[in-house]
Write a protein that holds these residues in place. Structure first.
Motif, PDB file in Angstrom:
ATOM      1  N   LYS A   3       0.834  -1.200   0.000  1.00  0.00           N
ATOM      2  CA  LYS A   3       0.000   0.000   0.000  1.00  0.00           C
ATOM      3  C   LYS A   3       0.864   1.244   0.000  1.00  0.00           C
ATOM      4  N   LEU A   4       0.503   2.191  -0.853  1.00  0.00           N
ATOM      5  CA  LEU A   4       1.236   3.448  -0.932  1.00  0.00           C
ATOM      6  C   LEU A   4       0.777   4.386   0.171  1.00  0.00           C
ATOM      7  N   THR A   5       1.672   5.286   0.560  1.00  0.00           N
ATOM      8  CA  THR A   5       1.355   6.295   1.562  1.00  0.00           C
ATOM      9  C   THR A   5       1.680   7.674   1.004  1.00  0.00           C
ATOM     10  N   ILE A   6       0.706   8.568   1.086  1.00  0.00           N
ATOM     11  CA  ILE A   6       0.891   9.936   0.589  1.00  0.00           C
ATOM     12  C   ILE A   6       0.713  10.909   1.742  1.00  0.00           C
ATOM     13  N   ALA A   7       1.688  11.799   1.920  1.00  0.00           N
ATOM     14  CA  ALA A   7       1.619  12.833   2.949  1.00  0.00           C
ATOM     15  C   ALA A   7       1.057  14.107   2.337  1.00  0.00           C
ATOM     16  N   LEU A   8       0.120  14.740   3.031  1.00  0.00           N
ATOM     17  CA  LEU A   8      -0.549  15.926   2.500  1.00  0.00           C
ATOM     18  C   LEU A   8      -0.415  17.096   3.468  1.00  0.00           C
ATOM     19  N   ASP A   9      -0.022  18.238   2.927  1.00  0.00           N
ATOM     20  CA  ASP A   9       0.024  19.487   3.694  1.00  0.00           C
ATOM     21  C   ASP A   9      -1.382  20.080   3.669  1.00  0.00           C
ATOM     22  N   ILE A  10      -2.099  19.938   4.759  1.00  0.00           N
ATOM     23  CA  ILE A  10      -3.499  20.368   4.814  1.00  0.00           C
ATOM     24  C   ILE A  10      -3.638  21.881   4.967  1.00  0.00           C
ATOM     25  N   MET A  11      -2.631  22.534   5.491  1.00  0.00           N
ATOM     26  CA  MET A  11      -2.752  23.946   5.861  1.00  0.00           C
ATOM     27  C   MET A  11      -2.326  24.909   4.757  1.00  0.00           C
ATOM     28  N   HIS A  29     -12.066   8.297  -0.595  1.00  0.00           N
ATOM     29  CA  HIS A  29     -13.183   7.500  -1.115  1.00  0.00           C
ATOM     30  C   HIS A  29     -12.763   6.657  -2.320  1.00  0.00           C
ATOM     31  N   THR A  30     -11.955   7.256  -3.205  1.00  0.00           N
ATOM     32  CA  THR A  30     -11.669   6.628  -4.499  1.00  0.00           C
ATOM     33  C   THR A  30     -10.380   5.813  -4.525  1.00  0.00           C
ATOM     34  N   LEU A  31      -9.377   6.242  -3.789  1.00  0.00           N
ATOM     35  CA  LEU A  31      -8.082   5.554  -3.806  1.00  0.00           C
ATOM     36  C   LEU A  31      -8.024   4.590  -2.622  1.00  0.00           C
ATOM     37  N   THR A  32      -8.694   3.484  -2.772  1.00  0.00           N
ATOM     38  CA  THR A  32      -8.884   2.563  -1.645  1.00  0.00           C
ATOM     39  C   THR A  32      -7.626   1.773  -1.287  1.00  0.00           C
ATOM     40  N   ASP A  33      -6.597   1.851  -2.132  1.00  0.00           N
ATOM     41  CA  ASP A  33      -5.352   1.130  -1.851  1.00  0.00           C
ATOM     42  C   ASP A  33      -4.264   2.064  -1.328  1.00  0.00           C
ATOM     43  N   THR A  34      -4.653   3.241  -0.878  1.00  0.00           N
ATOM     44  CA  THR A  34      -3.685   4.261  -0.472  1.00  0.00           C
ATOM     45  C   THR A  34      -3.908   4.696   0.972  1.00  0.00           C
ATOM     46  N   HIS A  35      -2.826   4.874   1.692  1.00  0.00           N
ATOM     47  CA  HIS A  35      -2.874   5.410   3.057  1.00  0.00           C
ATOM     48  C   HIS A  35      -2.498   6.893   2.999  1.00  0.00           C
ATOM     49  N   PHE A  36      -3.179   7.698   3.800  1.00  0.00           N
ATOM     50  CA  PHE A  36      -2.942   9.138   3.785  1.00  0.00           C
ATOM     51  C   PHE A  36      -2.475   9.616   5.156  1.00  0.00           C
ATOM     52  N   MET A  37      -1.443  10.446   5.138  1.00  0.00           N
ATOM     53  CA  MET A  37      -0.940  11.071   6.359  1.00  0.00           C
ATOM     54  C   MET A  37      -1.212  12.571   6.243  1.00  0.00           C
ATOM     55  N   LEU A  38      -2.137  13.063   7.049  1.00  0.00           N
ATOM     56  CA  LEU A  38      -2.599  14.440   6.954  1.00  0.00           C
ATOM     57  C   LEU A  38      -1.856  15.299   7.966  1.00  0.00           C
ATOM     58  N   ALA A  58      -9.502   4.163   8.885  1.00  0.00           N
ATOM     59  CA  ALA A  58      -8.348   3.313   9.193  1.00  0.00           C
ATOM     60  C   ALA A  58      -7.183   3.577   8.247  1.00  0.00           C
ATOM     61  N   ARG A  59      -7.468   4.202   7.106  1.00  0.00           N
ATOM     62  CA  ARG A  59      -6.410   4.500   6.128  1.00  0.00           C
ATOM     63  C   ARG A  59      -5.893   5.930   6.260  1.00  0.00           C
ATOM     64  N   VAL A  60      -6.173   6.559   7.377  1.00  0.00           N
ATOM     65  CA  VAL A  60      -5.765   7.947   7.594  1.00  0.00           C
ATOM     66  C   VAL A  60      -4.998   8.059   8.904  1.00  0.00           C
ATOM     67  N   THR A  61      -3.882   8.772   8.838  1.00  0.00           N
ATOM     68  CA  THR A  61      -3.124   9.123  10.031  1.00  0.00           C
ATOM     69  C   THR A  61      -3.017  10.639  10.097  1.00  0.00           C
ATOM     70  N   VAL A  62      -3.358  11.193  11.236  1.00  0.00           N
ATOM     71  CA  VAL A  62      -3.278  12.645  11.415  1.00  0.00           C
ATOM     72  C   VAL A  62      -1.990  12.986  12.153  1.00  0.00           C
ATOM     73  N   ILE A  63      -1.206  13.879  11.550  1.00  0.00           N
ATOM     74  CA  ILE A  63       0.040  14.359  12.154  1.00  0.00           C
ATOM     75  C   ILE A  63      -0.203  15.809  12.588  1.00  0.00           C
ATOM     76  N   HIS A  64      -0.363  16.020  13.872  1.00  0.00           N
ATOM     77  CA  HIS A  64      -0.648  17.372  14.357  1.00  0.00           C
ATOM     78  C   HIS A  64       0.580  18.261  14.196  1.00  0.00           C
ATOM     79  N   GLU A  98       8.647   7.218   5.402  1.00  0.00           N
ATOM     80  CA  GLU A  98       7.323   6.882   5.928  1.00  0.00           C
ATOM     81  C   GLU A  98       6.223   7.160   4.903  1.00  0.00           C
ATOM     82  N   ALA A  99       6.485   8.085   3.987  1.00  0.00           N
ATOM     83  CA  ALA A  99       5.540   8.399   2.907  1.00  0.00           C
ATOM     84  C   ALA A  99       6.252   8.246   1.572  1.00  0.00           C
TER      85      ALA A  99
END
Length: 341
Positions: A3-11, A29-38, A58-64, A98-99
């Protein structure tokens, strides 16, 4: 494939978290084989996650992250003072492995500076370049670089861009022996400044590249070349001008089709054609420029991107991660580029 992991800059971005989180929800919703680090303010992110089902959560990790890189902040200041920012954390996740990729719509200068500092460039590359593919008159795409990473480029840097662009076109688009051209004010050998003329000689003396010479601005969309090379100042202006023209075309088509009852009826008849035209020129689907030449995948979204546009940037990061772009281009860049320098 794991599974791929993509890190996203939310701010990051002009419109802030609401637009980006809307795109993220669609991606989850659409990329069901991907993990996201927000990466961002947890209190802002969590309400959006409540709309997801248990499997999606379960496919989302929040990085404060306690800090935000402001859109007008000086890059050196952001590098020095924003070590706890969402932008830096997303890049650090790529740096640590990690991503597999990261996406940000934040301050371009800050993103370039941080990415260059944290990820470093591939051997033989002086500076990374922002590159994006654009539509042409045929079904082929053209890669244009640099789009603003470096407003002042030496002839050697332009040559490096050509090599990187050629490899990207070959690996991502499957183009064999991609045609590489230099953007110039004319196609004649006497045209251009000293910087462009010397870069032209570097290309002509290089082996293993399908260099076709100069092209003018109106050749970008004619499928005359697969890769068009220029400095970041000119490339950014060319890109923004093209996007502005595309928006004008879309606006005029919408206006004319609503001008009268007859035009509305004709528009209904021509709806499939109009949708095809819209899909071809809509700038949103070309949002997302790859910061090419780094030892990791970094995608820069437009700061004013809509939710759909940012979603396309996420798709681009996934594609490059799936194809392992840095790994695939590393060996060829080292071989081709270092042999020429």
């Amino acid at each position: 494939m794991s599974k791929l992991t993509i890190a996203l800059d939310i701010m990051g971005g002009d419109h802030g978290p609401p637009v980006i989180l809307s795109a993220v929800q669609k991606a989850i919703h659409t990329l069901t084989d991907t993990h996201f680090m927000l990466c961002g303010d947890e209190s802002v992110i969590q309400p959006a996650l409540e709309k997801l089902n248990a499997d999606e959560q379960a496919r989302v990790t929040v990085i404060h992250c306690e800090q935000v890189v402001e859109m007008g902040e000086a890059p050196t200041s952001a590098l020095r003072n924003k070590k706890q920012s969402s932008m830096r954390r997303a890049l650090e996740l790529v740096q640590s492995g990690e991503a597999d990729a990261c996406v940000s719509a934040g301050n371009t200068g800050a993103l370039l500076t941080m990415a260059f500092y944290l990820l470093k460039t591939l051997p033989g590359i002086d500076r990374p370049a922002l590159v994006s593919d654009m539509p042409t008159a045929t079904h082929h795409r053209v890669f244009l670089l640099d789009l603003g990473a470096n407003v002042n480029c030496t002839s050697e840097t332009l040559f490096q861009y050509g090599v990187m662009g050629s490899v990207l076109a070959e690996q991502i688009s499957g183009i064999k022996n991609p045609r590489v051209a230099l953007l110039n004010v004319g196609e004649e050998d006497i045209k251009g400044n000293a910087q462009v003329k010397y870069a032209d000689q570097l290309f002509r003396n290089a082996s293993g590249l399908n260099y076709i010479g100069y092209v003018e601005g109106d050749d970008i969309f004619t499928d005359h070349a697969d890769v068009v090379v220029t400095d970041g100042f000119t490339g950014n202006i060319a890109l923004k001008s093209c996007e502005g023209l595309a928006k004008l075309v879309i606006h005029e088509v919408k206006r004319l089709t609503q001008a009268s009852f007859f035009s509305r009826m004709m528009a209904r008849i021509a709806l499939p054609l109009l949708k095809n035209v819209y899909n071809r020129v809509n700038p949103d689907q070309y949002n997302g420029a790859s910061l090419l030449g780094l030892r990791g995948i970094v995608i820069k979204s437009h700061g004013n991107a809509s939710a759909d546009a940012f979603y396309y940037a996420i798709l681009q990061s996934k594609q490059e991660a799936e194809m392992k772009v840095p790994e695939k281009i590393k060996s060829k860049i080292e071989t081709v580029l270092l042999e020429q320098l």
